[in-house]
Design a protein around this motif. Structure first.
Motif, short mmCIF file in Angstrom:
data_model
loop_
_atom_site.label_atom_id
_atom_site.label_comp_id
_atom_site.label_asym_id
_atom_site.label_seq_id
_atom_site.Cartn_x
_atom_site.Cartn_y
_atom_site.Cartn_z
N UNK A 181 -11.56 2.16 -7.84
CA UNK A 181 -10.24 1.19 -7.44
C UNK A 181 -9.06 1.95 -7.45
N UNK A 182 -8.62 2.47 -8.45
CA UNK A 182 -7.31 3.17 -8.43
C UNK A 182 -7.23 4.41 -7.61
N UNK A 183 -8.39 5.28 -7.50
CA UNK A 183 -8.25 6.07 -6.38
C UNK A 183 -8.12 5.62 -4.93
N UNK A 184 -8.68 4.59 -4.65
CA UNK A 184 -8.68 3.86 -3.31
C UNK A 184 -7.05 3.43 -2.97
N UNK A 185 -6.52 2.88 -4.21
CA UNK A 185 -5.08 2.34 -3.95
C UNK A 185 -4.34 3.42 -3.81
N UNK A 186 -4.30 4.72 -4.52
CA UNK A 186 -3.48 5.86 -4.39
C UNK A 186 -3.63 6.38 -2.88
N UNK A 187 -4.98 6.61 -2.72
CA UNK A 187 -4.90 7.16 -1.26
C UNK A 187 -4.45 6.11 -0.06
N UNK A 188 -4.37 4.73 -0.25
CA UNK A 188 -3.93 3.95 0.67
C UNK A 188 -2.46 4.01 0.55
N UNK A 189 -1.89 4.14 -0.55
CA UNK A 189 -0.39 4.42 -0.58
C UNK A 189 -0.14 5.68 0.09
N UNK A 190 -0.80 6.61 -0.01
CA UNK A 190 -0.53 7.94 0.69
C UNK A 190 -0.58 7.87 2.29
N UNK A 191 -1.78 7.30 2.73
CA UNK A 191 -2.01 7.03 4.16
C UNK A 191 -1.20 6.26 4.82
N UNK A 192 -0.33 5.20 4.08
CA UNK A 192 0.10 4.27 4.62
C UNK A 192 1.86 4.32 4.38
N UNK A 193 1.93 5.50 4.14
CA UNK A 193 3.54 5.83 3.80
C UNK A 193 4.34 5.58 5.11
N UNK A 194 5.47 4.84 4.86
CA UNK A 194 6.15 4.45 5.91
C UNK A 194 6.91 5.09 7.08
N UNK A 195 7.09 6.65 6.72
CA UNK A 195 7.46 7.43 7.53
C UNK A 195 6.43 7.90 8.61
N UNK A 196 5.12 7.22 8.47
CA UNK A 196 4.02 7.71 9.47
C UNK A 196 4.28 6.61 10.72
N UNK A 197 4.76 5.84 10.37
CA UNK A 197 5.08 4.76 11.62
C UNK A 197 6.47 4.08 11.56
N UNK A 198 6.79 3.77 12.60
CA UNK A 198 8.25 2.95 12.75
C UNK A 198 7.95 1.45 12.60
N UNK A 199 8.35 0.60 11.83
CA UNK A 199 8.13 -0.74 11.71
C UNK A 199 9.53 -1.52 11.62
N UNK A 200 9.48 -2.47 12.46
CA UNK A 200 10.70 -3.30 12.56
C UNK A 200 10.42 -4.09 11.44
N UNK A 201 11.67 -4.57 10.93
CA UNK A 201 11.93 -5.80 9.77
C UNK A 201 11.66 -6.92 10.13
N UNK A 202 11.76 -7.31 11.42
CA UNK A 202 11.43 -8.47 11.68
C UNK A 202 10.00 -8.86 12.18
N UNK A 203 9.14 -7.78 12.08
CA UNK A 203 7.75 -7.85 12.60
C UNK A 203 6.90 -8.68 11.84
N UNK A 204 6.15 -9.63 12.41
CA UNK A 204 5.17 -10.56 11.54
C UNK A 204 3.81 -9.68 11.83
N UNK A 205 3.16 -9.24 10.67
CA UNK A 205 1.98 -8.49 10.87
C UNK A 205 1.01 -9.16 11.30
N UNK A 206 0.73 -10.48 11.34
CA UNK A 206 -0.21 -11.25 11.71
C UNK A 206 0.01 -11.57 13.30
N UNK A 207 1.12 -11.49 14.02
CA UNK A 207 1.29 -11.79 15.42
C UNK A 207 1.71 -11.06 15.91
N UNK A 208 2.34 -9.60 15.43
CA UNK A 208 2.98 -8.77 16.29
C UNK A 208 1.80 -8.13 17.36
N UNK A 209 0.51 -8.01 16.94
CA UNK A 209 -0.20 -7.41 17.91
C UNK A 209 -1.16 -8.46 18.41
#
Length: 210
Positions: A181-209
């Motif tokens: 579980x700890x390993x998966x969390x760390x991997x998720x944290x690395x793969x999802x680093x913010x600099x990999x994608x530009x995200x709008x501060x106003x974006x609603x994650x459930x509705x934007x797509x």
């Protein structure tokens, strides 16, 4: 949690993880949330009605509603374009309850591995709270990856271990589960680093797509 229900919890977590990663559109994910959410409300209601007051059965069924209401809430938000704050704060409640269920699996139920699984869900639902309740969209992709990973390992893999009667018990299995579980969390944290994608501060994650 029943092994069959756990399999479909894994499925909906995988779908929701892909939704948060902008792979699956929100409205395309709504159906699975409705199906699994309804299942996780109807089935435990039937179990409670047939429990004859058995506290162990009642305890086991009670946690299922947390998942059922979460998935129905996700579907509602996606289909109605509702803001995510309500779901976010409900997720904080779920996270707190998951800590209690995890502790009970260590102390009362004597299933330390599933205690670890509950604690990993507590972390995930706390991430939902931070993402939706507090609006910290910078963790959206990290939350998406962790949701996807837990759908596979705490949902699908654990379900098949239970269904085939190969589910491991004992402290050793719990330690391995905690390390995973700890390993998966760390991997998720690395793969999802913010600099990999530009995200709008106003974006609603459930509705934007959607």
């Amino acid at each position: 949690m029943g092994s069959v229900g756990l399999l479909y919890v894994g499925a909906v977590l995988i779908i929701n993880g892909l939704m948060l990663l902008d792979v699956v559109p929100g409205k395309a994910a709504a159906a699975m949330n409705l199906f699994v959410g309804a299942m996780q409300v109807v089935f435990p209601t039937i179990i409670l009605a047939q429990s004859e007051g058995d506290p162990e059965i009642i305890l086991g069924a009670s946690g299922l509603f947390l998942f059922g209401f979460t998935y129905l809430y996700v579907a509602w938000n996606v289909l109605t374009d509702a803001p995510g704050e309500g779901l976010g704060w409900f997720s904080l409640f779920v996270a707190a309850c998951a800590v209690v269920y995890g502790t009970l699996n260590f102390t009362l139920v004597d299933d330390p591995l599933f205690g670890v699984i509950w604690f990993s869900w507590a972390v995930l639902w706390f991430m939902f709270f931070v993402l939706l309740g507090l609006g910290k969209v910078s963790i959206q992709r990290r939350t998406g990856w962790f949701t996807l990973f837990l759908g596979i390992f705490t949902g699908a893999v654990t379900s098949f271990l239970l269904l085939t009667q190969n589910y491991p018990t004992g402290d050793g299995a719990a330690l391995i589960g905690a390390a995973l579980a700890v390993g998966l969390f760390l991997l998720a944290w690395l793969l999802g680093a913010p600099n990999r994608v530009s995200v709008s501060r106003d974006k609603d994650p459930l509705n934007a797509s959607a």
